[in-house]
Write a protein that holds these residues in place. Structure first.
Motif, PDB file in Angstrom:
ATOM      1  N   VAL A 181       0.860  -1.176   0.000  1.00 15.18           N
ATOM      2  CA  VAL A 181       0.000   0.000   0.000  1.00 15.18           C
ATOM      3  C   VAL A 181       0.901   1.233   0.000  1.00 15.18           C
ATOM      4  O   VAL A 181       1.683   1.437   0.932  1.00 15.18           O
ATOM      5  CB  VAL A 181      -0.928   0.018   1.234  1.00 15.18           C
ATOM      6  CG1 VAL A 181      -1.720   1.325   1.291  1.00 15.18           C
ATOM      7  CG2 VAL A 181      -1.879  -1.180   1.187  1.00 15.18           C
ATOM      8  N   VAL A 182       0.813   2.048  -1.040  1.00 17.30           N
ATOM      9  CA  VAL A 182       1.710   3.206  -1.185  1.00 17.30           C
ATOM     10  C   VAL A 182       0.966   4.536  -1.138  1.00 17.30           C
ATOM     11  O   VAL A 182       1.594   5.598  -1.158  1.00 17.30           O
ATOM     12  CB  VAL A 182       2.519   3.110  -2.492  1.00 17.30           C
ATOM     13  CG1 VAL A 182       3.386   1.869  -2.495  1.00 17.30           C
ATOM     14  CG2 VAL A 182       1.597   3.129  -3.717  1.00 17.30           C
ATOM     15  N   GLY A 183      -0.355   4.509  -1.069  1.00 10.57           N
ATOM     16  CA  GLY A 183      -1.113   5.754  -1.009  1.00 10.57           C
ATOM     17  C   GLY A 183      -2.491   5.527  -0.435  1.00 10.57           C
ATOM     18  O   GLY A 183      -3.016   4.401  -0.460  1.00 10.57           O
ATOM     19  N   SER A 184      -3.079   6.597   0.114  1.00 10.28           N
ATOM     20  CA  SER A 184      -4.420   6.483   0.681  1.00 10.28           C
ATOM     21  C   SER A 184      -5.181   7.787   0.514  1.00 10.28           C
ATOM     22  O   SER A 184      -4.582   8.866   0.373  1.00 10.28           O
ATOM     23  CB  SER A 184      -4.358   6.128   2.177  1.00 10.28           C
ATOM     24  OG  SER A 184      -3.928   7.257   2.938  1.00 10.28           O
ATOM     25  N   LEU A 185      -6.493   7.680   0.530  1.00  8.02           N
ATOM     26  CA  LEU A 185      -7.373   8.844   0.540  1.00  8.02           C
ATOM     27  C   LEU A 185      -8.709   8.426   1.125  1.00  8.02           C
ATOM     28  O   LEU A 185      -9.269   7.399   0.728  1.00  8.02           O
ATOM     29  CB  LEU A 185      -7.589   9.387  -0.882  1.00  8.02           C
ATOM     30  CG  LEU A 185      -8.626  10.519  -1.006  1.00  8.02           C
ATOM     31  CD1 LEU A 185      -8.127  11.789  -0.308  1.00  8.02           C
ATOM     32  CD2 LEU A 185      -8.939  10.804  -2.469  1.00  8.02           C
ATOM     33  N   ILE A 186      -9.204   9.210   2.066  1.00 11.53           N
ATOM     34  CA  ILE A 186     -10.566   9.017   2.551  1.00 11.53           C
ATOM     35  C   ILE A 186     -11.462   9.969   1.778  1.00 11.53           C
ATOM     36  O   ILE A 186     -11.265  11.192   1.810  1.00 11.53           O
ATOM     37  CB  ILE A 186     -10.666   9.278   4.063  1.00 11.53           C
ATOM     38  CG1 ILE A 186      -9.839   8.248   4.833  1.00 11.53           C
ATOM     39  CG2 ILE A 186     -12.128   9.227   4.521  1.00 11.53           C
ATOM     40  CD1 ILE A 186      -9.763   8.497   6.323  1.00 11.53           C
ATOM     41  N   ALA A 187     -12.419   9.397   1.050  1.00 12.57           N
ATOM     42  CA  ALA A 187     -13.394  10.177   0.282  1.00 12.57           C
ATOM     43  C   ALA A 187     -14.751   9.937   0.929  1.00 12.57           C
ATOM     44  O   ALA A 187     -15.445   8.972   0.612  1.00 12.57           O
ATOM     45  CB  ALA A 187     -13.398   9.749  -1.191  1.00 12.57           C
ATOM     46  N   ALA A 188     -15.109  10.800   1.862  1.00  9.14           N
ATOM     47  CA  ALA A 188     -16.292  10.592   2.702  1.00  9.14           C
ATOM     48  C   ALA A 188     -17.529  11.251   2.110  1.00  9.14           C
ATOM     49  O   ALA A 188     -17.469  12.378   1.609  1.00  9.14           O
ATOM     50  CB  ALA A 188     -16.032  11.139   4.103  1.00  9.14           C
ATOM     51  N   LEU A 199      -5.049  12.295   2.443  1.00  7.58           N
ATOM     52  CA  LEU A 199      -4.395  12.037   1.162  1.00  7.58           C
ATOM     53  C   LEU A 199      -2.900  11.886   1.458  1.00  7.58           C
ATOM     54  O   LEU A 199      -2.205  12.860   1.734  1.00  7.58           O
ATOM     55  CB  LEU A 199      -4.634  13.188   0.191  1.00  7.58           C
ATOM     56  CG  LEU A 199      -3.950  13.063  -1.178  1.00  7.58           C
ATOM     57  CD1 LEU A 199      -4.311  11.756  -1.870  1.00  7.58           C
ATOM     58  CD2 LEU A 199      -4.303  14.253  -2.057  1.00  7.58           C
ATOM     59  N   VAL A 200      -2.422  10.650   1.407  1.00  6.13           N
ATOM     60  CA  VAL A 200      -1.061  10.328   1.840  1.00  6.13           C
ATOM     61  C   VAL A 200      -0.409   9.439   0.784  1.00  6.13           C
ATOM     62  O   VAL A 200      -1.031   8.501   0.276  1.00  6.13           O
ATOM     63  CB  VAL A 200      -1.072   9.596   3.203  1.00  6.13           C
ATOM     64  CG1 VAL A 200       0.336   9.172   3.599  1.00  6.13           C
ATOM     65  CG2 VAL A 200      -1.695  10.476   4.278  1.00  6.13           C
ATOM     66  N   VAL A 201       0.861   9.731   0.466  1.00  7.88           N
ATOM     67  CA  VAL A 201       1.649   8.892  -0.435  1.00  7.88           C
ATOM     68  C   VAL A 201       2.974   8.584   0.253  1.00  7.88           C
ATOM     69  O   VAL A 201       3.577   9.460   0.881  1.00  7.88           O
ATOM     70  CB  VAL A 201       1.893   9.585  -1.789  1.00  7.88           C
ATOM     71  CG1 VAL A 201       2.813   8.735  -2.673  1.00  7.88           C
ATOM     72  CG2 VAL A 201       0.570   9.844  -2.506  1.00  7.88           C
ATOM     73  N   HIS A 202       3.421   7.358   0.136  1.00  7.25           N
ATOM     74  CA  HIS A 202       4.691   6.958   0.751  1.00  7.25           C
ATOM     75  C   HIS A 202       5.816   7.828   0.198  1.00  7.25           C
ATOM     76  O   HIS A 202       5.857   8.128  -1.003  1.00  7.25           O
ATOM     77  CB  HIS A 202       4.968   5.485   0.449  1.00  7.25           C
ATOM     78  CG  HIS A 202       6.065   4.910   1.268  1.00  7.25           C
ATOM     79  ND1 HIS A 202       7.408   5.116   0.981  1.00  7.25           N
ATOM     80  CD2 HIS A 202       6.033   4.140   2.397  1.00  7.25           C
ATOM     81  CE1 HIS A 202       8.137   4.503   1.871  1.00  7.25           C
ATOM     82  NE2 HIS A 202       7.343   3.897   2.745  1.00  7.25           N
ATOM     83  N   PRO A 203       6.759   8.236   1.049  1.00  8.36           N
ATOM     84  CA  PRO A 203       7.858   9.109   0.586  1.00  8.36           C
ATOM     85  C   PRO A 203       8.620   8.576  -0.623  1.00  8.36           C
ATOM     86  O   PRO A 203       9.069   9.348  -1.474  1.00  8.36           O
ATOM     87  CB  PRO A 203       8.770   9.191   1.822  1.00  8.36           C
ATOM     88  CG  PRO A 203       7.848   8.980   2.975  1.00  8.36           C
ATOM     89  CD  PRO A 203       6.812   7.998   2.502  1.00  8.36           C
ATOM     90  N   ASP A 204       8.753   7.256  -0.741  1.00  8.72           N
ATOM     91  CA  ASP A 204       9.490   6.678  -1.868  1.00  8.72           C
ATOM     92  C   ASP A 204       8.688   6.704  -3.165  1.00  8.72           C
ATOM     93  O   ASP A 204       9.241   6.405  -4.229  1.00  8.72           O
ATOM     94  CB  ASP A 204       9.874   5.220  -1.556  1.00  8.72           C
ATOM     95  CG  ASP A 204      10.882   5.120  -0.429  1.00  8.72           C
ATOM     96  OD1 ASP A 204      11.533   6.136  -0.122  1.00  8.72           O
ATOM     97  OD2 ASP A 204      10.996   4.026   0.160  1.00  8.72           O
ATOM     98  N   ARG A 205       7.406   7.032  -3.083  1.00  5.75           N
ATOM     99  CA  ARG A 205       6.546   6.985  -4.260  1.00  5.75           C
ATOM    100  C   ARG A 205       5.953   8.345  -4.611  1.00  5.75           C
ATOM    101  O   ARG A 205       5.017   8.420  -5.418  1.00  5.75           O
ATOM    102  CB  ARG A 205       5.415   5.983  -4.024  1.00  5.75           C
ATOM    103  CG  ARG A 205       5.864   4.536  -4.112  1.00  5.75           C
ATOM    104  CD  ARG A 205       6.072   4.146  -5.559  1.00  5.75           C
ATOM    105  NE  ARG A 205       6.566   2.784  -5.700  1.00  5.75           N
ATOM    106  CZ  ARG A 205       6.672   2.160  -6.862  1.00  5.75           C
ATOM    107  NH1 ARG A 205       6.314   2.781  -7.961  1.00  5.75           N
ATOM    108  NH2 ARG A 205       7.146   0.928  -6.936  1.00  5.75           N
ATOM    109  N   ARG A 206       6.480   9.396  -4.028  1.00  4.54           N
ATOM    110  CA  ARG A 206       5.939  10.716  -4.312  1.00  4.54           C
ATOM    111  C   ARG A 206       6.411  11.224  -5.669  1.00  4.54           C
ATOM    112  O   ARG A 206       7.401  10.757  -6.209  1.00  4.54           O
ATOM    113  CB  ARG A 206       6.321  11.688  -3.194  1.00  4.54           C
ATOM    114  CG  ARG A 206       5.571  11.386  -1.904  1.00  4.54           C
ATOM    115  CD  ARG A 206       6.028  12.216  -0.732  1.00  4.54           C
ATOM    116  NE  ARG A 206       5.307  11.830   0.487  1.00  4.54           N
ATOM    117  CZ  ARG A 206       5.656  12.196   1.701  1.00  4.54           C
ATOM    118  NH1 ARG A 206       6.717  12.969   1.877  1.00  4.54           N
ATOM    119  NH2 ARG A 206       4.944  11.801   2.749  1.00  4.54           N
TER     120      ARG A 206
END
Length: 265
Positions: A181-188, A199-206
């Motif tokens: 899992v390299v990214g996330s977003l809550i779309a409520a 909205l988060v992305v792993h530092p190695d995948r930005r």
């Protein structure tokens, strides 16, 4: 559109229009129309069987085999040019079987070399999948937030995400590369307004387009559910995040204050 490649520059209008016409023709199954935009000895990847194809005839036969097996649709989300001259298109790719059932939904980079107004070569870059998270994804999501240095919140718990997934199985989106899992977003969606969080992305995948791809998928889902306005909760001290949301077409609302009350107070 989403790409955010390091050192990207604005693509020429001629190159952008060429590629947009090519994708439109491909989605319309106009093989000859796409081939007319390619060099006679075009170098093209064979994603089904491996290796590369060369020339119009090999590409034509490959697409005919592909269309007999699957129905694919590719939607350009961002087009940019790299310093080395390559034009990179970030696309959302949906593959369906012959009954119309979705096989996969990916976001992938198509990297082009264009010369004399025609496509000379294409390569497929990084691929990731965006999907709704399940209970099994909760621990990887929490680990992602920790690795990304996200500001902690009282809701950043296994129990909190369990409730979210149980209440709305479409609310938590994740981007996955391989098994990670390299990214996330809550779309409520509250039945009235759509809101974005985490909205988060792993530092190695930005800077690979993952954040934009997550956002566009979140927007698509919320618009489909009836949202007429979308809002995002962003830490205003994070200049990079503020810049991202502005670039994505969101307006910073001033003259608004957010009031919070933790449970039990």
């Amino acid at each position: 559109m989403g790409g955010h490649g390091t050192g990207a520059t604005i693509v020429s209008e001629a190159h952008e229009q060429l590629l947009r016409r090519a994708y439109e023709a491909f989605n319309a199954r106009d093989i000859d129309g796409v081939l007319a935009m390619m060099h006679a000895d075009v170098d093209w990847p064979n994603e089904m069987e491996g290796g590369h194809l060369h020339g119009h005839q090999e590409v034509r036969e490959y697409w005919r085999r592909q269309f007999d097996l699957i129905d694919s649709n590719v939607e350009p989300q961002r087009i940019e040019q790299r310093p080395d001259g390559q034009v990179v298109v970030t696309v959302r790719q949906v593959l369906r079987d012959r009954t119309g059932s979705v096989i996969s939904e990916d976001v992938v980079e198509h990297r082009y070399v264009i010369s004399k107004g025609l496509i000379e070569r294409m390569e497929v870059g990084d691929r990731w999948t965006i999907r709704s998270a399940s209970v099994q994804d909760i621990e990887p999501v929490l680990s992602l937030w920790n690795a990304a240095g996200s500001s902690p919140s009282v809701t950043d718990t296994r129990e909190g995400l369990m409730r979210l997934v149980a209440t709305d199985r479409e609310a938590l989106l994740i981007a996955q590369v391989g098994g990670s899992v390299v990214g996330s977003l809550i779309a409520a969606w509250d039945g009235w307004r759509g809101s974005f969080y985490r909205l988060v992305v792993h530092p190695d995948r930005r800077r690979q387009g993952i954040a934009t791809a997550l956002l566009r998928e979140g927007e698509r889902r919320l618009w489909a559910r009836g949202a007429v306005r979308l809002t995002a909760i962003v830490i205003d001290e994070e200049a990079g995040a503020m810049g991202f949301w502005r670039a994505a077409g969101y307006e910073h609302q001033r003259h608004r204050a957010r009031f919070v009350r933790p449970s039990g107070t």
